[in-house]
Scaffold this motif. Structure first.
Motif, PDB file in Angstrom:
ATOM      1  N   SER A 293       0.798  -1.277  -0.151  1.00  7.33           N
ATOM      2  CA  SER A 293       0.056  -0.111   0.019  1.00  7.33           C
ATOM      3  C   SER A 293       0.803   1.289  -0.125  1.00  7.33           C
ATOM      4  CB  SER A 293      -0.918   0.042   1.160  1.00  7.33           C
ATOM      5  OG  SER A 293      -0.176   0.195   2.552  1.00  7.33           O
ATOM      6  N   PRO A 294       0.466   2.322  -0.696  1.00  9.70           N
ATOM      7  CA  PRO A 294       1.092   3.439  -0.677  1.00  9.70           C
ATOM      8  C   PRO A 294       1.184   4.114   0.538  1.00  9.70           C
ATOM      9  CG  PRO A 294      -0.284   3.397  -2.474  1.00  9.70           C
ATOM     10  CD  PRO A 294      -0.528   2.076  -1.905  1.00  9.70           C
ATOM     11  N   ARG A 295       0.119   3.838   1.533  1.00  7.97           N
ATOM     12  CA  ARG A 295      -0.106   4.326   2.782  1.00  7.97           C
ATOM     13  C   ARG A 295       0.884   3.839   3.588  1.00  7.97           C
ATOM     14  NH1 ARG A 295      -4.184   7.082   5.022  1.00  7.97           N
ATOM     15  NH2 ARG A 295      -4.353   6.989   7.222  1.00  7.97           N
TER      16      ARG A 295
ATOM     17  N   GLU B 115      13.938   7.491  -2.036  1.00  6.73           N
ATOM     18  CA  GLU B 115      12.949   7.475  -3.225  1.00  6.73           C
ATOM     19  C   GLU B 115      12.113   6.210  -3.319  1.00  6.73           C
ATOM     20  OE1 GLU B 115      12.245  10.194  -5.809  1.00  6.73           O
ATOM     21  OE2 GLU B 115      12.713  11.423  -3.974  1.00  6.73           O
ATOM     22  N   THR B 116      12.902   5.153  -3.698  1.00  9.88           N
ATOM     23  CA  THR B 116      12.352   3.910  -3.987  1.00  9.88           C
ATOM     24  C   THR B 116      12.859   2.794  -3.176  1.00  9.88           C
ATOM     25  OG1 THR B 116      13.274   4.907  -6.235  1.00  9.88           O
ATOM     26  CG2 THR B 116      12.506   2.466  -6.111  1.00  9.88           C
ATOM     27  N   LEU B 117      11.591   2.102  -2.785  1.00  8.55           N
ATOM     28  CA  LEU B 117      11.728   0.886  -1.987  1.00  8.55           C
ATOM     29  C   LEU B 117      11.069  -0.255  -2.645  1.00  8.55           C
ATOM     30  CD1 LEU B 117      10.276   2.213   1.426  1.00  8.55           C
ATOM     31  CD2 LEU B 117      12.564   2.034   1.055  1.00  8.55           C
ATOM     32  N   ARG B 118      11.902  -1.375  -2.185  1.00 11.77           N
ATOM     33  CA  ARG B 118      11.471  -2.795  -2.590  1.00 11.77           C
ATOM     34  C   ARG B 118      10.891  -3.437  -1.307  1.00 11.77           C
ATOM     35  NH1 ARG B 118      12.532  -4.748  -7.849  1.00 11.77           N
ATOM     36  NH2 ARG B 118      13.925  -3.238  -8.869  1.00 11.77           N
ATOM     37  N   LEU B 119      10.065  -4.374  -1.650  1.00 11.22           N
ATOM     38  CA  LEU B 119       9.602  -5.580  -0.548  1.00 11.22           C
ATOM     39  C   LEU B 119      10.666  -6.449  -0.182  1.00 11.22           C
ATOM     40  CD1 LEU B 119       7.083  -6.222   1.435  1.00 11.22           C
ATOM     41  CD2 LEU B 119       6.485  -7.544  -0.671  1.00 11.22           C
ATOM     42  N   TYR B 120      10.971  -6.750   0.906  1.00 13.70           N
ATOM     43  CA  TYR B 120      11.651  -7.838   1.226  1.00 13.70           C
ATOM     44  C   TYR B 120      10.636  -9.058   1.637  1.00 13.70           C
ATOM     45  CZ  TYR B 120      14.722 -11.007   3.770  1.00 13.70           C
ATOM     46  OH  TYR B 120      15.432 -12.279   4.192  1.00 13.70           O
ATOM     47  N   HIS B 121       9.970  -8.844   2.705  1.00 14.72           N
ATOM     48  CA  HIS B 121       9.000  -9.772   2.560  1.00 14.72           C
ATOM     49  C   HIS B 121       7.737  -9.159   3.706  1.00 14.72           C
ATOM     50  CE1 HIS B 121      10.173 -10.660   6.857  1.00 14.72           C
ATOM     51  NE2 HIS B 121      10.932 -11.551   6.745  1.00 14.72           N
TER      52      HIS B 121
ATOM     53  N   VAL C  88       8.996  -3.114  -6.661  1.00 16.49           N
ATOM     54  CA  VAL C  88       9.166  -1.638  -6.191  1.00 16.49           C
ATOM     55  C   VAL C  88       7.685  -1.097  -5.711  1.00 16.49           C
ATOM     56  CG1 VAL C  88       9.266   0.787  -6.840  1.00 16.49           C
ATOM     57  CG2 VAL C  88      11.033  -0.892  -7.513  1.00 16.49           C
ATOM     58  N   VAL C  89       7.550  -0.501  -4.406  1.00 16.83           N
ATOM     59  CA  VAL C  89       6.458  -0.423  -4.113  1.00 16.83           C
ATOM     60  C   VAL C  89       6.210   1.189  -4.264  1.00 16.83           C
ATOM     61  CG1 VAL C  89       6.273  -2.190  -2.123  1.00 16.83           C
ATOM     62  CG2 VAL C  89       7.303  -0.164  -1.558  1.00 16.83           C
ATOM     63  N   THR C  90       4.689   1.452  -4.732  1.00 18.23           N
ATOM     64  CA  THR C  90       4.298   2.544  -4.816  1.00 18.23           C
ATOM     65  C   THR C  90       4.309   3.468  -3.431  1.00 18.23           C
ATOM     66  OG1 THR C  90       2.973   1.721  -6.497  1.00 18.23           O
ATOM     67  CG2 THR C  90       2.487   4.172  -5.688  1.00 18.23           C
ATOM     68  N   THR C  91       5.052   4.578  -3.584  1.00 14.99           N
ATOM     69  CA  THR C  91       4.818   5.127  -2.134  1.00 14.99           C
ATOM     70  C   THR C  91       4.406   6.805  -2.317  1.00 14.99           C
ATOM     71  OG1 THR C  91       7.091   6.237  -2.674  1.00 14.99           O
ATOM     72  CG2 THR C  91       7.106   4.249  -1.401  1.00 14.99           C
TER      73      THR C  91
ATOM     74  N   TYR D 214      13.287  -2.019   1.555  1.00 18.27           N
ATOM     75  CA  TYR D 214      14.590  -1.887   1.663  1.00 18.27           C
ATOM     76  C   TYR D 214      14.911  -0.952   0.590  1.00 18.27           C
ATOM     77  CZ  TYR D 214      14.951  -5.375  -1.726  1.00 18.27           C
ATOM     78  OH  TYR D 214      14.935  -6.442  -3.066  1.00 18.27           O
ATOM     79  N   ALA D 215      15.853  -0.094   0.394  1.00 18.97           N
ATOM     80  CA  ALA D 215      16.429   0.936  -0.383  1.00 18.97           C
ATOM     81  C   ALA D 215      16.476   0.112  -1.691  1.00 18.97           C
ATOM     82  CB  ALA D 215      17.294   1.936  -0.052  1.00 18.97           C
TER      83      ALA D 215
END
Ligand SMILES: O=C(O)CCC(=O)C(=O)O
Length: 317
Positions: free
Chosen positions: A134-136, A148-154, A314-317, A277-278
């Motif tokens: 979630s962007p939230r 700026e840009t994050l990825r999901l680990y788990h 990449v998660v939407t922020t 994580y970045a």
């Protein structure tokens, strides 16, 4: 001897964590929780069920989670100084209750001696996916880490049952095989968590980990957990251990030492966690057994390579 270890992972000195974990992640949690000092509680406090009246629809919860969260003034500075922050009303009580019911269903057949846990539920459930991606939530994480840009680990669904004991002191930098300090985890309880239920508790100070960095890990018994507690106490480190109201979510840095008390209530303590994580972070050169079956979370990625598999969107922020 620790009954949760195989001959391979038990080999060597107690602080030798070099072998790869050779069980599944459920077995990993059973092992890890066995490293906590203190007995499980002998008597349980009754806590009332949450009465909400009508529940929101799943669509309404998905829409809520897509809305940005207004960070309170000072949250970014608190996170940078303390290594964690607990934010109010990140999700509505209805959203938390809908997620709690969903996780209860998803964990219905999951075993575990102290904590019933499953990861990667975002791949199989749209409501969990809406929360984890979630962007939230991810928006708050990006703002707190100032990246700026994050990825999901788990993601991790964590159900600590009535009577289950403490979670040992640790920091996630020891757990996640990511060569970066720009790693953040969320802890979203899906019912109120009074002190008797064992809220996540944080050692204050982004640099506090340095005070206990030289303590030898103990893969067999509880000495590491006890030594970290003593080290923090002797250094006068403040520990934030407060109840969570329904909708509160905590965010902690990979450097932040944390623990959780036993669940001394008659209700399960259900939590949805996630770690981000970045973008650009690499897998460390030598992952250890403390990272569990990490290749489930970052498949087809060798040690030293950038962690950017399809399971790390990449998660939407
Ligand atoms: O829920 C717990 O008891 C432990 C969770 C934890 O350590 C984490 O989310 O980083």
């Amino acid at each position: 001897m620790n009954p949760h270890l195989s001959a391979t992972t038990a080999a060597g000195e107690a602080d030798d964590v070099a072998p790869a974990w050779d069980g599944d992640n459920g077995q990993w949690w059973d092992w890890y929780m066995s490293l906590a000092a203190d007995e499980a509680p002998t008597s349980l406090v009754d806590v009332p069920a949450v009465e909400l009246g009508s529940l929101p629809t799943e669509d309404a919860v998905v829409a809520e989670l897509a809305e940005p969260y207004d960070l309170p003034a000072g949250a970014v500075e608190s996170f940078a100084a303390d290594g964690f922050v607990v934010l109010p009303r990140v999700v509505s009580p209805g959203a938390a209750e809908l997620l709690r019911r969903r996780l209860a269903d998803l964990l219905a057949t999951t075993g575990g001696t102290a904590l019933r846990a499953r990861e990667m539920l975002w791949l199989e459930d749209p409501l969990v996916s809406a929360a984890v991606l979630s962007p939230r939530i991810a928006g708050v994480c990006a703002a707190l880490l100032e990246v700026e840009t994050l990825r999901l680990y788990h993601d991790s669904a964590l159900c600590k049952e009535p009577g289950a004991g403490r979670t040992p002191w640790h920091h996630d930098a020891h757990h996640f095989p990511l060569a970066s300090h720009d790693v953040i985890s969320t802890w979203m309880p899906l019912q109120p968590v009074p002190l008797a239920m064992g809220p996540l508790a944080f050692a204050r100070g982004m640099d506090t980990w340095r005070l206990v960095a030289d303590l030898p890990f103990d893969k067999i018994g509880t000495s590491y957990d006890r030594r970290v507690a003593e080290g923090l106490r002797d250094a006068g480190v403040a520990v934030h251990e407060e109840p969570f109201a329904l909708g509160d979510v905590s965010f902690h840095s990979t450097l932040c030492f944390h623990t959780a008390g036993a669940n001394a209530t008659t209700r399960s303590r259900m939590v949805l966690g996630a770690t981000y994580y970045a973008d650009g972070a690499r897998v460390v050169d030598h992952p250890t057994m403390v990272s569990g079956d990490w290749q489930l979370f970052v498949p087809d990625t060798a040690p030293g390579e950038v962690a950017a598999s399809p399971r790390n969107p990449v998660v939407t922020t």
